[in-house]
Scaffold this motif. Sequence first.
Motif, PDB file in Angstrom:
ATOM      1  N   LYS A  60      38.535  45.924  45.655  1.00 34.15           N
ATOM      2  CA  LYS A  60      37.713  47.246  46.434  1.00 34.15           C
ATOM      3  C   LYS A  60      37.974  47.132  47.839  1.00 34.15           C
ATOM      4  N   GLN A  61      38.116  45.954  48.583  1.00 32.25           N
ATOM      5  CA  GLN A  61      38.592  46.056  49.890  1.00 32.25           C
ATOM      6  C   GLN A  61      39.679  46.327  50.579  1.00 32.25           C
ATOM      7  N   THR A  62      40.901  46.195  49.483  1.00 34.64           N
ATOM      8  CA  THR A  62      42.250  46.424  49.851  1.00 34.64           C
ATOM      9  C   THR A  62      43.015  47.297  49.145  1.00 34.64           C
ATOM     10  N   LYS A  92      52.083  50.856  42.259  1.00 31.86           N
ATOM     11  CA  LYS A  92      53.054  49.721  42.740  1.00 31.86           C
ATOM     12  C   LYS A  92      52.275  49.090  43.976  1.00 31.86           C
ATOM     13  N   ALA A  93      51.417  49.726  44.698  1.00 33.95           N
ATOM     14  CA  ALA A  93      50.746  49.136  45.488  1.00 33.95           C
ATOM     15  C   ALA A  93      49.988  47.878  45.238  1.00 33.95           C
ATOM     16  N   HIS A  94      49.153  48.136  43.835  1.00 27.24           N
ATOM     17  CA  HIS A  94      48.554  47.094  43.323  1.00 27.24           C
ATOM     18  C   HIS A  94      49.401  46.047  42.854  1.00 27.24           C
ATOM     19  N   PHE A  95      50.213  46.187  42.290  1.00 28.77           N
ATOM     20  CA  PHE A  95      51.096  44.932  41.602  1.00 28.77           C
ATOM     21  C   PHE A  95      51.874  44.213  42.998  1.00 28.77           C
ATOM     22  N   SER A  96      51.902  44.694  44.169  1.00 28.67           N
ATOM     23  CA  SER A  96      52.391  43.976  45.096  1.00 28.67           C
ATOM     24  C   SER A  96      51.237  43.742  46.129  1.00 28.67           C
ATOM     25  N   LEU A 103      47.018  35.761  41.776  1.00 30.09           N
ATOM     26  CA  LEU A 103      47.108  35.722  40.439  1.00 30.09           C
ATOM     27  C   LEU A 103      48.598  34.843  40.220  1.00 30.09           C
ATOM     28  N   ASN A 104      49.966  35.551  40.786  1.00 33.98           N
ATOM     29  CA  ASN A 104      51.005  35.052  40.665  1.00 33.98           C
ATOM     30  C   ASN A 104      50.827  33.582  41.295  1.00 33.98           C
ATOM     31  N   GLN A 105      50.315  33.174  42.279  1.00 39.41           N
ATOM     32  CA  GLN A 105      50.233  31.745  42.905  1.00 39.41           C
ATOM     33  C   GLN A 105      49.649  30.942  42.073  1.00 39.41           C
ATOM     34  N   HIS A 106      48.583  31.414  41.404  1.00 40.69           N
ATOM     35  CA  HIS A 106      47.739  30.282  40.302  1.00 40.69           C
ATOM     36  C   HIS A 106      48.243  30.500  38.856  1.00 40.69           C
ATOM     37  N   ALA A 107      49.085  31.359  38.555  1.00 39.74           N
ATOM     38  CA  ALA A 107      49.256  31.525  37.152  1.00 39.74           C
ATOM     39  C   ALA A 107      49.588  30.315  36.488  1.00 39.74           C
TER      40      ALA A 107
END
Length: 242
Positions: A60-62, A92-96, A103-107
């Motif tokens: 919501k914030q970003t 594209k903005a969402h997935f970057s 999620l990438n970091q903690h996957a």
Amino acid sequence: MMSQLLKTITIFSLITLTTFVYAQEQAMKNYKASYIEMNAAAGQTDNFATFLTNAAPLVKQTEPGTKLWFALQAPENKLAIFDIFVDEQARKAHFSGAVAGALNQHANTLVAEGWDNGVVANIHHSAVLSAKNPVDLYSGTTATYIKLKAAPGQGENLAALLSAAGSIVSETEPGTLFWVALQIDEDHFAIFDIFAGEAGREAHFAGKVAGLLNQKAAVLVEGGWADGVVANVNNFDILAIK
């Protein structure tokens, strides 16, 4: 005087109805969507659910271009994200963005098979065909995602049925808080909807759109109604909404 007044009221009512139907037919038209179904790593279901719940405020914030974002949980260890974007640039903005990065970091800890095989491999992008605009969104507690494959040569006809369905849901299903029909590619489609509870879901599956799809499924959907529609219904509890 009275007859003229009644005529004016009738014309106004027709204009209002036409405007409503047109607005619903245009609801979210040309918007984009994504669906990701993931399995939690062993012993990490609660932690993964907490991660997704906490992600909603960050979206919501970003992410102003992310129109809607849902974190979902099914029985056992299955979780999912469904989101709607105003255009391809927003997707594209969402997935970057920050949530995807976290999620990438903690996957490797949270997701069975990690980022590449557990997340990226399960992303399904789609385009919005029709929708019922959300109402009372934050009272939603349960969601359904249905995958559909068109019968051979029936992709355009199934797309046409789904494109017409949004306005029907809007007019006839007050208990369906949000409904959207999606096209993944020429032959693959999906429906996503949310409800305040099981009563809304039951009313939806007994409603006009479900009845129409049931009637046409033998021709339009590979596997027909039972194997092509009902067998592909995925029910979720809603963890969080943006």
